[in-house]
Design a protein around this motif. Sequence first.
Motif, PDB file in Angstrom:
ATOM      1  N   PHE A  45       4.956  -3.612  -4.158  1.00  0.00           N
ATOM      2  CA  PHE A  45       4.935  -3.881  -2.721  1.00  0.00           C
ATOM      3  C   PHE A  45       5.676  -2.795  -1.948  1.00  0.00           C
ATOM      4  O   PHE A  45       5.254  -2.393  -0.857  1.00  0.00           O
ATOM      5  CB  PHE A  45       5.538  -5.261  -2.452  1.00  0.00           C
ATOM      6  CG  PHE A  45       4.832  -6.356  -3.206  1.00  0.00           C
ATOM      7  CD1 PHE A  45       3.557  -6.750  -2.843  1.00  0.00           C
ATOM      8  CD2 PHE A  45       5.430  -6.961  -4.295  1.00  0.00           C
ATOM      9  CE1 PHE A  45       2.891  -7.739  -3.546  1.00  0.00           C
ATOM     10  CE2 PHE A  45       4.774  -7.953  -5.009  1.00  0.00           C
ATOM     11  CZ  PHE A  45       3.500  -8.345  -4.632  1.00  0.00           C
ATOM     12  N   LYS A  57      15.026  -9.113   0.198  1.00  0.00           N
ATOM     13  CA  LYS A  57      13.597  -9.063  -0.116  1.00  0.00           C
ATOM     14  C   LYS A  57      13.084  -7.653   0.095  1.00  0.00           C
ATOM     15  O   LYS A  57      13.310  -7.053   1.156  1.00  0.00           O
ATOM     16  CB  LYS A  57      12.834 -10.044   0.769  1.00  0.00           C
ATOM     17  CG  LYS A  57      11.345 -10.138   0.459  1.00  0.00           C
ATOM     18  CD  LYS A  57      10.698 -11.250   1.257  1.00  0.00           C
ATOM     19  CE  LYS A  57       9.197 -11.331   1.003  1.00  0.00           C
ATOM     20  NZ  LYS A  57       8.883 -11.588  -0.419  1.00  0.00           N
ATOM     21  N   ASP A  84       0.875  -9.566  -7.247  1.00  0.00           N
ATOM     22  CA  ASP A  84       1.672 -10.787  -7.292  1.00  0.00           C
ATOM     23  C   ASP A  84       1.727 -11.370  -8.696  1.00  0.00           C
ATOM     24  O   ASP A  84       2.810 -11.715  -9.197  1.00  0.00           O
ATOM     25  CB  ASP A  84       1.082 -11.809  -6.312  1.00  0.00           C
ATOM     26  CG  ASP A  84       1.927 -13.050  -6.201  1.00  0.00           C
ATOM     27  OD1 ASP A  84       3.102 -12.941  -5.810  1.00  0.00           O
ATOM     28  OD2 ASP A  84       1.421 -14.147  -6.515  1.00  0.00           O
ATOM     29  N   THR A 114      12.071  -4.039   2.702  1.00  0.00           N
ATOM     30  CA  THR A 114      12.646  -4.371   3.999  1.00  0.00           C
ATOM     31  C   THR A 114      12.532  -3.139   4.888  1.00  0.00           C
ATOM     32  O   THR A 114      12.942  -2.050   4.487  1.00  0.00           O
ATOM     33  CB  THR A 114      14.121  -4.778   3.859  1.00  0.00           C
ATOM     34  OG1 THR A 114      14.207  -6.092   3.296  1.00  0.00           O
ATOM     35  CG2 THR A 114      14.816  -4.802   5.218  1.00  0.00           C
ATOM     36  N   GLU A 123       7.857  -8.270   4.087  1.00  0.00           N
ATOM     37  CA  GLU A 123       6.469  -8.469   3.653  1.00  0.00           C
ATOM     38  C   GLU A 123       5.672  -7.181   3.863  1.00  0.00           C
ATOM     39  O   GLU A 123       5.445  -6.745   4.986  1.00  0.00           O
ATOM     40  CB  GLU A 123       5.773  -9.641   4.356  1.00  0.00           C
ATOM     41  CG  GLU A 123       6.386 -10.989   4.096  1.00  0.00           C
ATOM     42  CD  GLU A 123       6.215 -11.453   2.644  1.00  0.00           C
ATOM     43  OE1 GLU A 123       5.422 -10.839   1.884  1.00  0.00           O
ATOM     44  OE2 GLU A 123       6.890 -12.425   2.268  1.00  0.00           O
ATOM     45  N   SER A 124       5.221  -6.601   2.755  1.00  0.00           N
ATOM     46  CA  SER A 124       4.548  -5.303   2.825  1.00  0.00           C
ATOM     47  C   SER A 124       3.320  -5.337   3.727  1.00  0.00           C
ATOM     48  O   SER A 124       3.049  -4.376   4.461  1.00  0.00           O
ATOM     49  CB  SER A 124       4.170  -4.825   1.427  1.00  0.00           C
ATOM     50  OG  SER A 124       3.214  -5.675   0.809  1.00  0.00           O
ATOM     51  N   GLN A 125       2.555  -6.424   3.696  1.00  0.00           N
ATOM     52  CA  GLN A 125       1.347  -6.467   4.509  1.00  0.00           C
ATOM     53  C   GLN A 125       1.675  -6.468   6.006  1.00  0.00           C
ATOM     54  O   GLN A 125       0.992  -5.818   6.793  1.00  0.00           O
ATOM     55  CB  GLN A 125       0.509  -7.697   4.147  1.00  0.00           C
ATOM     56  CG  GLN A 125      -0.887  -7.716   4.735  1.00  0.00           C
ATOM     57  CD  GLN A 125      -1.804  -6.623   4.181  1.00  0.00           C
ATOM     58  OE1 GLN A 125      -1.446  -5.858   3.277  1.00  0.00           O
ATOM     59  NE2 GLN A 125      -2.985  -6.522   4.742  1.00  0.00           N
TER      60      GLN A 125
END
Length: 202
Positions: free
Chosen positions: A11, A48, A103, A51, A62-64
């Motif tokens: 990610f 997480k 994932d 970042t 969240e990479s997306q």
Amino acid sequence: MKLIGMLDSPFVRRTVVSAHLMHLSLDHEQISVFRQYEQFRAINPLVKAPTLVFDDGTVMVESQIILQYLETLAAPKNRLTPSDPVARQRCLRLTSLALAACDRSVQRYYETSIRPEAHRWLDWSGRLTEQLRASYDLLEAEFGDSDWLCGDDLTQADVSTAVAWRFTQSKLPGVIDPADYPRLAAHAAAAEALPAFQAADF
């Protein structure tokens, strides 16, 4: 802006590779969520990766989501998600399959390499492997005569697929046989030869 996270995370790596391909300047600091937990927590209490830290100290995860934001900063010709609705739908659909592979690979790696052996759940590991294989089965079937998954231009579907494949082969050796996925293996090799991928090697 600064991106925090280790490149051995798919990610994090897809985000860094994408920033290179979109010609965006993005500082990157490799801090581990495991080995440098307290240092990471001081930056983002969620701990997480990736970042994204903005200049005012606020964070995004969240990479997306991060990549959606970065695309708004990139010149239209450098964006990795097509604007044409049909091409965009295909790109996003294939990216979702690649993210499923990321994932499941990460979850299986944690289950079989990080979790103490006495607490590992073999049925769960088997299910993760089945889902991982299904992701790659679906992606393998999507290759045609074009250079890349969505035509002649490299897109986010290609970045995420190649990054997922590299992570699986690196962290889960022997789980997914490249001989069963010749088009995926060739696609990943072509992507990994690009300067943007080599600049984010691990």
